[in-house]
Motif scaffolding. Structure first.
Motif, PDB file in Angstrom:
ATOM      1  N   HIS A  31       0.831  -1.204   0.000  1.00 31.87           N
ATOM      2  CA  HIS A  31       0.000   0.000   0.000  1.00 31.87           C
ATOM      3  C   HIS A  31       0.867   1.256   0.000  1.00 31.87           C
ATOM      4  O   HIS A  31       1.826   1.352   0.762  1.00 31.87           O
ATOM      5  CB  HIS A  31      -0.903  -0.014   1.238  1.00 31.87           C
ATOM      6  N   LYS A  32       0.494   2.225  -0.852  1.00 31.90           N
ATOM      7  CA  LYS A  32       1.219   3.495  -0.899  1.00 31.90           C
ATOM      8  C   LYS A  32       0.513   4.538  -0.037  1.00 31.90           C
ATOM      9  O   LYS A  32      -0.708   4.498   0.119  1.00 31.90           O
ATOM     10  CB  LYS A  32       1.308   3.987  -2.341  1.00 31.90           C
ATOM     11  N   LYS A  33       1.281   5.468   0.489  1.00 35.71           N
ATOM     12  CA  LYS A  33       0.737   6.512   1.354  1.00 35.71           C
ATOM     13  C   LYS A  33      -0.384   7.270   0.633  1.00 35.71           C
ATOM     14  O   LYS A  33      -0.252   7.617  -0.536  1.00 35.71           O
ATOM     15  CB  LYS A  33       1.853   7.478   1.766  1.00 35.71           C
ATOM     16  N   ASN A  34      -1.459   7.525   1.356  1.00 33.45           N
ATOM     17  CA  ASN A  34      -2.636   8.248   0.868  1.00 33.45           C
ATOM     18  C   ASN A  34      -3.363   7.552  -0.280  1.00 33.45           C
ATOM     19  O   ASN A  34      -4.151   8.181  -0.973  1.00 33.45           O
ATOM     20  CB  ASN A  34      -2.277   9.686   0.475  1.00 33.45           C
ATOM     21  N   GLN A  35      -3.091   6.297  -0.493  1.00 28.08           N
ATOM     22  CA  GLN A  35      -3.797   5.535  -1.519  1.00 28.08           C
ATOM     23  C   GLN A  35      -5.136   5.059  -0.935  1.00 28.08           C
ATOM     24  O   GLN A  35      -5.150   4.397   0.101  1.00 28.08           O
ATOM     25  CB  GLN A  35      -2.926   4.345  -1.938  1.00 28.08           C
ATOM     26  N   PRO A  36      -6.261   5.411  -1.565  1.00 22.70           N
ATOM     27  CA  PRO A  36      -7.560   4.991  -1.017  1.00 22.70           C
ATOM     28  C   PRO A  36      -7.671   3.468  -0.925  1.00 22.70           C
ATOM     29  O   PRO A  36      -7.304   2.754  -1.857  1.00 22.70           O
ATOM     30  CB  PRO A  36      -8.576   5.528  -2.020  1.00 22.70           C
ATOM     31  N   LEU A  37      -8.155   2.993   0.204  1.00 21.41           N
ATOM     32  CA  LEU A  37      -8.337   1.562   0.429  1.00 21.41           C
ATOM     33  C   LEU A  37      -9.771   1.197   0.049  1.00 21.41           C
ATOM     34  O   LEU A  37     -10.727   1.747   0.589  1.00 21.41           O
ATOM     35  CB  LEU A  37      -8.064   1.224   1.896  1.00 21.41           C
TER      36      LEU A  37
END
Length: 190
Positions: A31-37
């Motif tokens: 997961h990348k930072k600020n990537q919507p889950l």
């Protein structure tokens, strides 16, 4: 190194804890930072063995931590999969997708959950050619894959108890995983 597929049996001691730890591990790595889950739950309530995804999606709502697509009210299936993904990408920029679906498998794996750092291949057990989905995939193995009878028939004749048990495990695993706030970026639902 990421394992391809991990198996969890709901009746095994520590299975839920192992599932949660592995889920958090994969999120940390991929997961990348600020990537919507976004959690995409695939299936339909019109077939007992295929309702695992919508049951999980329904149970995960509402959530401010992640966006959920695919519920009993609005299921995601082969006929609306492409349109749903257009909708997801129109409201979520570069989403991190966890795909959830039921599947058929070997007899010794029926009743198990899988977690994989690979995309889900929906419809594969019933010979449908659909695009791969997600950065992580979670499946519940609801019945035995058959080479001799129609797998659509196997899906229709799956025990609801098995499906609900697996859906409860997946739902509890996600809800109680204590996903750190850095992963909890949701996007608006269309």
């Amino acid at each position: 190194m990421l394992k391809k597929i991990s198996y969890y049996h709901p009746d095994s001691p520590y299975a839920l804890m192992k599932f949660q730890n592995d889920l958090l591990h994969y999120l940390k790595i991929k997961h990348k930072k600020n990537q919507p889950l976004v959690i995409v739950c695939i299936g339909t309530d019109r077939a007992t063995g295929d309702c695992l995804g919508p049951l999980v999606g329904q149970a995960l709502l509402p959530s401010p931590q992640y966006s959920v697509f695919g519920t009993l009210k609005e299921p995601i299936h082969a006929k609306n999969l492409n349109q749903t993904f257009k909708e997801i990408y129109s409201v979520c920029q570069n989403p991190f997708i966890i795909a959830v679906d039921s599947c058929l498998g070997y007899a010794q794996h029926v009743g198990c959950i899988t977690l994989s750092p690979l995309p889900l291949l929906p419809g594969r057990g019933v010979s449908k050619q659909l695009p791969p989905i997600g950065q992580l995939s979670i499946t519940g193995i609801v019945n035995v894959f058959s080479n001799s009878v129609s797998n659509e028939s196997v899906i229709q004749n799956t025990r609801l108890h098995t499906v609900i048990k697996l859906a409860d495990f997946i739902t509890n695993g996600i809800k109680s995983a204590n996903i750190p706030s850095i992963y909890q970026v949701s996007c608006p639902h269309p």
